[in-house]
Design an enzyme around this catalytic site. Structure first.
Site, PDB file in Angstrom:
ATOM      1  N   HIS A 124       0.883  -1.174   0.000  1.00 16.94           N
ATOM      2  CA  HIS A 124       0.000   0.000   0.000  1.00 16.94           C
ATOM      3  C   HIS A 124       0.910   1.210   0.000  1.00 16.94           C
ATOM      4  O   HIS A 124       1.680   1.397   0.946  1.00 16.94           O
ATOM      5  CB  HIS A 124      -0.885   0.001   1.248  1.00 16.94           C
ATOM      6  CG  HIS A 124      -1.695  -1.252   1.381  1.00 16.94           C
ATOM      7  ND1 HIS A 124      -2.979  -1.359   0.921  1.00 16.94           N
ATOM      8  CD2 HIS A 124      -1.373  -2.474   1.894  1.00 16.94           C
ATOM      9  CE1 HIS A 124      -3.434  -2.594   1.160  1.00 16.94           C
ATOM     10  NE2 HIS A 124      -2.472  -3.287   1.747  1.00 16.94           N
ATOM     11  N   ASP A 151       3.561  -5.010   2.550  1.00 17.59           N
ATOM     12  CA  ASP A 151       2.269  -4.466   2.995  1.00 17.59           C
ATOM     13  C   ASP A 151       2.356  -2.957   3.292  1.00 17.59           C
ATOM     14  O   ASP A 151       2.044  -2.148   2.426  1.00 17.59           O
ATOM     15  CB  ASP A 151       1.746  -5.246   4.213  1.00 17.59           C
ATOM     16  CG  ASP A 151       0.222  -5.233   4.346  1.00 17.59           C
ATOM     17  OD1 ASP A 151      -0.459  -4.691   3.465  1.00 17.59           O
ATOM     18  OD2 ASP A 151      -0.280  -5.790   5.343  1.00 17.59           O
ATOM     19  N   ASP A 152       2.742  -2.589   4.507  1.00 12.35           N
ATOM     20  CA  ASP A 152       2.855  -1.174   4.924  1.00 12.35           C
ATOM     21  C   ASP A 152       4.187  -1.002   5.652  1.00 12.35           C
ATOM     22  O   ASP A 152       4.221  -0.870   6.884  1.00 12.35           O
ATOM     23  CB  ASP A 152       1.693  -0.820   5.866  1.00 12.35           C
ATOM     24  CG  ASP A 152       0.346  -1.055   5.204  1.00 12.35           C
ATOM     25  OD1 ASP A 152      -0.044  -0.248   4.352  1.00 12.35           O
ATOM     26  OD2 ASP A 152      -0.303  -2.078   5.519  1.00 12.35           O
ATOM     27  N   GLU A 176      -6.892 -12.589   6.092  1.00 16.53           N
ATOM     28  CA  GLU A 176      -5.862 -11.959   6.935  1.00 16.53           C
ATOM     29  C   GLU A 176      -6.369 -12.101   8.377  1.00 16.53           C
ATOM     30  O   GLU A 176      -5.798 -12.836   9.180  1.00 16.53           O
ATOM     31  CB  GLU A 176      -5.691 -10.485   6.553  1.00 16.53           C
ATOM     32  CG  GLU A 176      -4.688  -9.722   7.422  1.00 16.53           C
ATOM     33  CD  GLU A 176      -4.612  -8.229   7.084  1.00 16.53           C
ATOM     34  OE1 GLU A 176      -5.540  -7.714   6.424  1.00 16.53           O
ATOM     35  OE2 GLU A 176      -3.628  -7.579   7.502  1.00 16.53           O
TER      36      GLU A 176
END
Ligand code: ADE
Ligand code: ZN
Length: 323
Positions: A21, A284-285, A206
């Site tokens: 992201h 992911d982040d 998730e």
């Protein structure tokens, strides 16, 4: 293998990052710099106190902070700078291709027009191709805590830009709060996106159950599953994922930080790999979870004692799973 040697071995593997992201690459120091540039007031005194808040108990506790952080993004230059910083880090980690998720609704809901978002992301991605040799595309991701009608409205706002960004905007995704927001909620908008020729991914499994993974495949016609770690709870689903080689974009440090697993030694990535699933490693982040893609590979390589062959397989899987 010595740690340094392991690191350079993994760095040298050509890798694709498929679950990232872009708003999750906003480092705390950049949040402060952009807040100053745009005269946005932050509820934290300094970078260190912001970082101290990065103690998450579940997905929602992270998302609250992540959406607040994204509020500093206002201009095309901001989106460019954030994306360029990520691409430089990815290049240093040996990433040769990246498919980047962004959350248009996080920005349009604050009054930032969709044109600004696309323009900033695209200029950095095109520069990344030219100067760093990284190829890339964009995944236009719907926020699942909002309604399907809002997803449709956002899609409609963006469609006039499709031709201008035809080289980059290839796919759509589904992210944000999973529990209570099942895939079926977005069945119609995903069907429309398929009709329009977009590739499709969705977060599933998730925090949500294995049935969400199955529904993402069946109802949304998702071609990759983001996370998918809870698929193991359904043996028939596991068999399907293996047979069809459905890619799972797993994010180990994210799973640890968001308490999906309590210890990386308990992560099922190696088990799924050994069962022949198309598992990949992603960050992911990374600004919030303590590491970019190479750190994620390193963490699982050590915690799960992965062999060189398994590391090669993970990198190869990521390249095979590109759109
Ligand atoms: N948005 C950003 N990171 C996410 C994650 N790990 N799960 C769902 N939505 C997200
Ligand atoms: Zn994600």
């Amino acid at each position: 293998m010595e740690l340094q040697e392991l690191r350079s071995f993994i760095r040298g593997l050509p890798k694709a990052e498929l679950h990232l992201h872009i708003e999750g690459t906003l480092e705390a120091d950049m949040i402060f710099a952009l807040a100053e540039r745009n005269k946005v007031r932050l509820p934290y005194a300094d970078i260190e106190s912001l970082k101290r808040a990065y103690q998450f108990t579940n997905l929602q506790s992270f998302l609250d902070l992540y959406y607040a952080g994204a509020a500093v993004l206002q201009t095309e230059q901001d989106f460019h700078d954030m994306t360029w910083a990520y691409l430089q880090r990815a290049a240093a980690d040996g990433v040769v291709h990246t498919e980047i998720m962004f959350d248009p609704q996080t920005h349009t809901s604050r009054g930032v027009v969709i044109e600004t978002v696309f323009a900033g992301l695209a200029s950095a991605l095109r520069q990344g191709q030219q100067e760093l040799g990284i190829s890339s595309s964009l995944i236009f991701s719907f926020l699942r805590h909002l309604s399907e009608a809002e997803a449709f409205a956002t899609l409609e706002q963006a469609l006039p830009l499709r031709e201008q960004y035809a080289d980059l905007w290839l796919s759509v995704g589904l992210d944000s709060s999973e529990k209570g927001n099942p895939p079926e909620k977005f069945q119609k908008v995903f069907a429309r996106c398929k009709e329009l020729g977009f590739r499709r991914v969705a977060h599933a499994g998730e925090e949500g159950p294995a049935s969400y993974v199955r529904d993402a495949l069946d109802l949304l016609q998702a071609e990759r599953i983001d996370h998918g770690v809870r698929s193991e709870e359904d043996p028939a689903l596991m068999q399907h994922l293996r047979q069809e080689q459905v890619p799972l974009t797993v994010c180990p440090l994210s799973n640890l930080k968001l308490c999906v697993v309590t210890d990386l030694k308990q992560h099922n990535l190696k088990r799924m790999l050994e069962q022949g699933l198309c598992v990949t490693v992603n960050s992911d982040d990374p600004a919030y979870f303590g590491g970019y893609i190479l750190d994620n590979y390193m963490a699982v390589a050590q915690a799960l004692d992965l062999s060189r062959e398994q590391l090669v397989q993970l990198a190869q899987n990521s390249m095979n799973a590109r759109f």
